[in-house]
Design a protein around this motif. Structure first.
Motif, PDB file in Angstrom:
ATOM      1  N   UNK A  83       0.749  -1.408   0.256  1.00 32.85           N
ATOM      2  CA  UNK A  83      -0.061   0.056   0.219  1.00 32.85           C
ATOM      3  C   UNK A  83       0.803   1.246  -0.052  1.00 32.85           C
ATOM      4  N   UNK A  84       2.355   1.034   0.328  1.00 32.73           N
ATOM      5  CA  UNK A  84       3.055   2.344   0.052  1.00 32.73           C
ATOM      6  C   UNK A  84       3.450   2.614  -1.185  1.00 32.73           C
ATOM      7  N   UNK A  85       3.023   1.743  -1.885  1.00 34.77           N
ATOM      8  CA  UNK A  85       3.791   2.086  -3.591  1.00 34.77           C
ATOM      9  C   UNK A  85       3.339   3.402  -3.968  1.00 34.77           C
ATOM     10  N   UNK A 135      -3.446   2.087   1.258  1.00 39.22           N
ATOM     11  CA  UNK A 135      -3.902   0.575   1.238  1.00 39.22           C
ATOM     12  C   UNK A 135      -5.289   0.753   0.211  1.00 39.22           C
ATOM     13  N   UNK A 136      -6.072   1.952   0.344  1.00 40.50           N
ATOM     14  CA  UNK A 136      -7.286   2.081  -0.405  1.00 40.50           C
ATOM     15  C   UNK A 136      -6.791   2.592  -1.874  1.00 40.50           C
ATOM     16  N   UNK A 141      -7.097   2.602  -7.290  1.00 38.71           N
ATOM     17  CA  UNK A 141      -6.329   3.518  -7.852  1.00 38.71           C
ATOM     18  C   UNK A 141      -4.978   2.964  -7.937  1.00 38.71           C
ATOM     19  N   UNK A 142      -4.446   1.906  -8.396  1.00 42.02           N
ATOM     20  CA  UNK A 142      -3.014   1.319  -8.376  1.00 42.02           C
ATOM     21  C   UNK A 142      -2.007   2.289  -9.105  1.00 42.02           C
ATOM     22  N   UNK A 143      -2.402   2.880 -10.051  1.00 39.50           N
ATOM     23  CA  UNK A 143      -1.426   3.527 -10.828  1.00 39.50           C
ATOM     24  C   UNK A 143      -1.267   5.166 -10.358  1.00 39.50           C
ATOM     25  N   UNK A 144      -2.138   5.512  -9.225  1.00 41.07           N
ATOM     26  CA  UNK A 144      -1.744   6.921  -8.792  1.00 41.07           C
ATOM     27  C   UNK A 144      -0.422   6.909  -7.914  1.00 41.07           C
ATOM     28  N   UNK A 145       0.114   7.907  -8.232  1.00 40.08           N
ATOM     29  CA  UNK A 145       1.381   8.332  -7.422  1.00 40.08           C
ATOM     30  C   UNK A 145       1.099   9.601  -6.468  1.00 40.08           C
ATOM     31  N   UNK A 161      -7.421  12.482  -4.727  1.00 35.62           N
ATOM     32  CA  UNK A 161      -7.556  11.068  -4.997  1.00 35.62           C
ATOM     33  C   UNK A 161      -8.211  10.123  -4.300  1.00 35.62           C
ATOM     34  N   UNK A 162      -8.287  10.317  -2.780  1.00 34.91           N
ATOM     35  CA  UNK A 162      -8.911   9.340  -1.818  1.00 34.91           C
ATOM     36  C   UNK A 162     -10.014  10.062  -1.089  1.00 34.91           C
ATOM     37  N   UNK A 163     -10.260  11.487  -1.278  1.00 34.37           N
ATOM     38  CA  UNK A 163     -11.232  12.289  -0.426  1.00 34.37           C
ATOM     39  C   UNK A 163     -10.807  12.095   1.091  1.00 34.37           C
ATOM     40  N   UNK A 164      -9.714  11.817   1.251  1.00 35.38           N
ATOM     41  CA  UNK A 164      -9.225  12.145   2.911  1.00 35.38           C
ATOM     42  C   UNK A 164      -7.801  12.396   2.677  1.00 35.38           C
ATOM     43  N   UNK A 165      -7.093  13.034   3.616  1.00 33.95           N
ATOM     44  CA  UNK A 165      -5.753  13.131   3.502  1.00 33.95           C
ATOM     45  C   UNK A 165      -5.141  12.316   4.735  1.00 33.95           C
ATOM     46  N   UNK A 166      -3.658  12.080   4.727  1.00 31.44           N
ATOM     47  CA  UNK A 166      -3.149  11.330   5.809  1.00 31.44           C
ATOM     48  C   UNK A 166      -3.210  11.906   7.211  1.00 31.44           C
ATOM     49  N   UNK A 167      -3.408  13.201   7.270  1.00 31.15           N
ATOM     50  CA  UNK A 167      -3.573  13.625   8.800  1.00 31.15           C
ATOM     51  C   UNK A 167      -4.788  13.353   9.236  1.00 31.15           C
ATOM     52  N   UNK A 168      -5.855  13.547   8.464  1.00 28.40           N
ATOM     53  CA  UNK A 168      -7.135  13.186   8.814  1.00 28.40           C
ATOM     54  C   UNK A 168      -7.364  11.756   9.030  1.00 28.40           C
ATOM     55  N   UNK A 169      -6.823  10.943   8.404  1.00 35.56           N
ATOM     56  CA  UNK A 169      -6.930   9.500   8.248  1.00 35.56           C
ATOM     57  C   UNK A 169      -6.266   8.926   9.723  1.00 35.56           C
ATOM     58  N   UNK A 170      -4.930   9.712   9.912  1.00 36.74           N
ATOM     59  CA  UNK A 170      -4.156   9.296  11.255  1.00 36.74           C
ATOM     60  C   UNK A 170      -5.017   9.619  12.193  1.00 36.74           C
TER      61      UNK A 170
END
Length: 267
Positions: A83-85, A135-136, A141-145, A161-170
């Motif tokens: 998922x970190x790709x 992971x999502x 969207x496996x081609x998104x970077x 791309x995900x409708x949420x950012x890593x700070x909100x998700x954390x």
């Protein structure tokens, strides 16, 4: 859009242990409760500490920092993987980033009279939200970077791309796992810590640690130290000269933790 928290809604034993210790001042009392009621935590303690659960009382009384460090490292190590790709990161590189911030968080907390153990844990988990977001995206969207060099473009791209950012998700992940409110707010507001109302000392400390830890990885530590906003330093009563004084010690601590963590992963 897929649910980014699919599979993460039930906290692992390391998360239950860590949240309980950070939530109360009496670590021994929280551990005793977990030992009685949580078989997963008892098993975790039995594996991580020689002597098993019956030996943990002494650990809690005299080695809270060691227990918090072990639980937070176990938690993050168990989460990283696929998922970190989309971020262009390996699991090892992701852990290195967290260790750099954790090393600074521990040092700054010690210098400012804060809780070193809590600061270390939050520093290590500062980008834990990249795990569910990554992971999502790997599923849908496996081609998104996603760029990870500067935070603002990263957050914008994640929301696009995900409708949420890593700070909100954390922050949401810690909330789901019943972490104390100050920890949730620290992760959520670390990008703009002075907008966090109320008790925000740990949030400010985390923001400073992020700036210094990420700069240390890039080899630009002293430049970053000189660029830190004065109001943030004033908030936690830190002198800029102190950052220069302890920079070598922090970098050596980071290197030791990296070596230890990599050796454990290979074992």
């Amino acid at each position: 859009m897929s649910n980014p928290f699919l599979g993460l809604d039930h906290p692992p034993p390391s998360a239950r242990l860590l949240s309980a210790i950070l939530d109360v001042d009496d670590a021994a009392r929280s551990l005793e409760l977990l030992r009685r009621e949580d078989g997963g935590v008892r098993a975790f303690l039995g594996v991580r500490f020689a002597g098993g659960p019956d030996a943990v009382g002494g650990v809690a009384a005299g080695m809270r920092f060691s227990l918090v460090r072990t639980a937070s490292l176990s938690l993050l190590s168990g989460l990283v993987g696929d998922g970190l790709e989309c971020y262009g990161l390996t699991a090892e590189a992701f852990l290195d980033r967290g260790l750099a911030v954790a090393a600074w968080a521990e040092m700054l907390a010690g210098r400012s009279g804060g809780d070193r153990a809590t600061a270390f844990a939050l520093g290590l988990l500062y980008r834990v939200g990249m795990v569910p977001v990554g992971r999502m995206l790997s599923r849908v969207k496996p081609d998104v970077r996603i760029p990870v060099g500067r935070l603002a473009p990263q957050l914008a791209r994640e929301r696009e791309e995900a409708r949420i950012d890593c700070l909100q998700a954390g922050a949401r992940l810690l909330e789901m796992w019943d972490f104390p409110e100050f920890a949730i707010k620290a992760l959520r507001h670390q990008h703009h810590p002075l907008l966090h109302t109320g008790r925000r000392g740990m949030t400010v400390l985390l923001a400073l640690s992020v700036a210094l830890g990420e700069a240390m990885q890039r080899g630009a530590l002293l430049i970053a130290a000189d660029a830190l906003p004065e109001p943030l330093l004033d908030e936690v009563r830190l002198e800029r000269i102190a950052l220069h004084d302890c920079s070598t010690a922090v970098e050596e601590s980071w290197q030791r933790m990296r070596d230890t963590t990599r050796a454990a992963a290979r074992a």
